[in-house]
Design a protein around this motif. Structure first.
Motif, PDB file in Angstrom:
ATOM      1  N   UNK A 183      61.957  46.480 -36.519  1.00  0.00           N
ATOM      2  CA  UNK A 183      63.232  46.826 -35.866  1.00  0.00           C
ATOM      3  C   UNK A 183      63.097  48.100 -35.056  1.00  0.00           C
ATOM      4  N   UNK A 184      62.493  49.101 -35.668  1.00  0.00           N
ATOM      5  CA  UNK A 184      62.320  50.396 -34.995  1.00  0.00           C
ATOM      6  C   UNK A 184      61.402  50.235 -33.789  1.00  0.00           C
ATOM      7  N   UNK A 185      60.311  49.485 -33.953  1.00  0.00           N
ATOM      8  CA  UNK A 185      59.369  49.275 -32.849  1.00  0.00           C
ATOM      9  C   UNK A 185      60.054  48.585 -31.674  1.00  0.00           C
ATOM     10  N   UNK A 186      60.849  47.564 -31.963  1.00  0.00           N
ATOM     11  CA  UNK A 186      61.550  46.846 -30.887  1.00  0.00           C
ATOM     12  C   UNK A 186      62.521  47.764 -30.158  1.00  0.00           C
ATOM     13  N   UNK A 187      63.246  48.580 -30.901  1.00  0.00           N
ATOM     14  CA  UNK A 187      64.214  49.501 -30.280  1.00  0.00           C
ATOM     15  C   UNK A 187      63.518  50.563 -29.430  1.00  0.00           C
ATOM     16  N   UNK A 188      62.347  50.994 -29.881  1.00  0.00           N
ATOM     17  CA  UNK A 188      61.615  52.041 -29.162  1.00  0.00           C
ATOM     18  C   UNK A 188      60.757  51.474 -28.035  1.00  0.00           C
ATOM     19  N   UNK A 189      60.560  50.153 -28.043  1.00  0.00           N
ATOM     20  CA  UNK A 189      59.712  49.534 -27.017  1.00  0.00           C
ATOM     21  C   UNK A 189      58.231  49.803 -27.258  1.00  0.00           C
ATOM     22  N   UNK A 190      57.867  49.914 -28.524  1.00  0.00           N
ATOM     23  CA  UNK A 190      56.469  50.161 -28.877  1.00  0.00           C
ATOM     24  C   UNK A 190      56.044  49.126 -29.914  1.00  0.00           C
ATOM     25  N   UNK A 191      54.775  49.161 -30.284  1.00  0.00           N
ATOM     26  CA  UNK A 191      54.280  48.223 -31.292  1.00  0.00           C
ATOM     27  C   UNK A 191      54.583  48.728 -32.700  1.00  0.00           C
ATOM     28  N   UNK A 192      54.522  47.812 -33.657  1.00  0.00           N
ATOM     29  CA  UNK A 192      54.686  48.185 -35.059  1.00  0.00           C
ATOM     30  C   UNK A 192      53.577  49.168 -35.452  1.00  0.00           C
ATOM     31  N   UNK A 193      52.385  48.969 -34.911  1.00  0.00           N
ATOM     32  CA  UNK A 193      51.270  49.875 -35.203  1.00  0.00           C
ATOM     33  C   UNK A 193      51.593  51.301 -34.771  1.00  0.00           C
ATOM     34  N   UNK A 194      52.268  51.463 -33.644  1.00  0.00           N
ATOM     35  CA  UNK A 194      52.626  52.806 -33.178  1.00  0.00           C
ATOM     36  C   UNK A 194      53.629  53.456 -34.128  1.00  0.00           C
ATOM     37  N   UNK A 195      54.598  52.693 -34.602  1.00  0.00           N
ATOM     38  CA  UNK A 195      55.566  53.227 -35.561  1.00  0.00           C
ATOM     39  C   UNK A 195      54.841  53.626 -36.845  1.00  0.00           C
ATOM     40  N   UNK A 196      53.907  52.815 -37.273  1.00  0.00           N
ATOM     41  CA  UNK A 196      53.115  53.121 -38.466  1.00  0.00           C
ATOM     42  C   UNK A 196      52.309  54.408 -38.282  1.00  0.00           C
ATOM     43  N   UNK A 197      51.735  54.577 -37.105  1.00  0.00           N
ATOM     44  CA  UNK A 197      50.977  55.805 -36.814  1.00  0.00           C
ATOM     45  C   UNK A 197      51.870  57.036 -36.917  1.00  0.00           C
ATOM     46  N   UNK A 198      53.087  56.921 -36.420  1.00  0.00           N
ATOM     47  CA  UNK A 198      54.032  58.043 -36.498  1.00  0.00           C
ATOM     48  C   UNK A 198      54.350  58.348 -37.962  1.00  0.00           C
ATOM     49  N   UNK A 199      54.625  57.317 -38.741  1.00  0.00           N
ATOM     50  CA  UNK A 199      54.954  57.508 -40.153  1.00  0.00           C
ATOM     51  C   UNK A 199      53.801  58.134 -40.932  1.00  0.00           C
ATOM     52  N   UNK A 200      52.585  57.808 -40.551  1.00  0.00           N
ATOM     53  CA  UNK A 200      51.409  58.309 -41.262  1.00  0.00           C
ATOM     54  C   UNK A 200      50.858  59.608 -40.688  1.00  0.00           C
ATOM     55  N   UNK A 201      51.559  60.163 -39.703  1.00  0.00           N
ATOM     56  CA  UNK A 201      51.182  61.463 -39.166  1.00  0.00           C
ATOM     57  C   UNK A 201      49.943  61.463 -38.298  1.00  0.00           C
ATOM     58  N   UNK A 202      49.568  60.316 -37.766  1.00  0.00           N
ATOM     59  CA  UNK A 202      48.391  60.268 -36.900  1.00  0.00           C
ATOM     60  C   UNK A 202      48.696  61.003 -35.599  1.00  0.00           C
ATOM     61  N   UNK A 203      47.670  61.577 -35.000  1.00  0.00           N
ATOM     62  CA  UNK A 203      47.891  62.382 -33.796  1.00  0.00           C
ATOM     63  C   UNK A 203      47.602  61.626 -32.504  1.00  0.00           C
ATOM     64  N   UNK A 204      47.372  60.331 -32.579  1.00  0.00           N
ATOM     65  CA  UNK A 204      47.069  59.562 -31.371  1.00  0.00           C
ATOM     66  C   UNK A 204      48.301  58.825 -30.829  1.00  0.00           C
ATOM     67  N   UNK A 205      49.446  59.514 -30.900  1.00  0.00           N
ATOM     68  CA  UNK A 205      50.699  58.991 -30.343  1.00  0.00           C
ATOM     69  C   UNK A 205      51.241  60.065 -29.402  1.00  0.00           C
ATOM     70  N   UNK A 206      51.675  59.643 -28.227  1.00  0.00           N
ATOM     71  CA  UNK A 206      52.222  60.590 -27.249  1.00  0.00           C
ATOM     72  C   UNK A 206      53.428  61.318 -27.852  1.00  0.00           C
ATOM     73  N   UNK A 207      53.561  62.623 -27.563  1.00  0.00           N
ATOM     74  CA  UNK A 207      54.670  63.399 -28.132  1.00  0.00           C
ATOM     75  C   UNK A 207      56.058  62.800 -27.862  1.00  0.00           C
TER      76      UNK A 207
END
Length: 107
Positions: free
Chosen positions: A12-36
């Motif tokens: 749901x969050x990925x669809x609203x943000x226009x990103x992949x589920x993997x990107x939302x997961x990266x944000x939740x896990x604190x990965x640094x390979x997501x644009x600010x």
């Protein structure tokens, strides 16, 4: 079942943000390979929707284990002291040290 339908999911969050589920997961896990800007948008959507993770895995700290064969001498104690001091530093990636004297076979 109605409460299950209303629960916020990563999809749901990925669809609203226009990103992949993997990107939302990266944000939740604190990965640094997501644009600010993307990170900020995803975090805002997670907050707005009161997202709650299903399960939280415990954070495991790496450990250092030292094996000394034979009797400990002055050199060994200096090495051990250095390891203990390094592990005690707040920025250290390890948080503990275990020493076993005389229990390791020569390799």
């Amino acid at each position: 079942m109605a409460s299950r339908d209303r629960r916020t999911t990563l999809a749901n969050v990925a669809a609203s943000a226009g990103v992949s589920v993997a990107t939302v997961s990266k944000v939740l896990n604190g990965r640094n390979d997501v644009a600010p800007a993307t990170r900020a948008l995803v975090q805002e959507l997670l907050h707005e929707r009161d997202y709650v993770a299903r399960r939280v895995r415990p954070v495991l700290s790496p450990a250092i284990e030292l094996f000394f064969h034979g009797q400990l001498n002055a050199y060994h104690t200096e090495v051990l002291q250095g390891v203990v001091e390094a592990a005690a530093k707040p920025a250290s990636p390890s948080s503990s040290a275990c020493v076993r004297a005389g229990s390791a076979a020569p390799g």
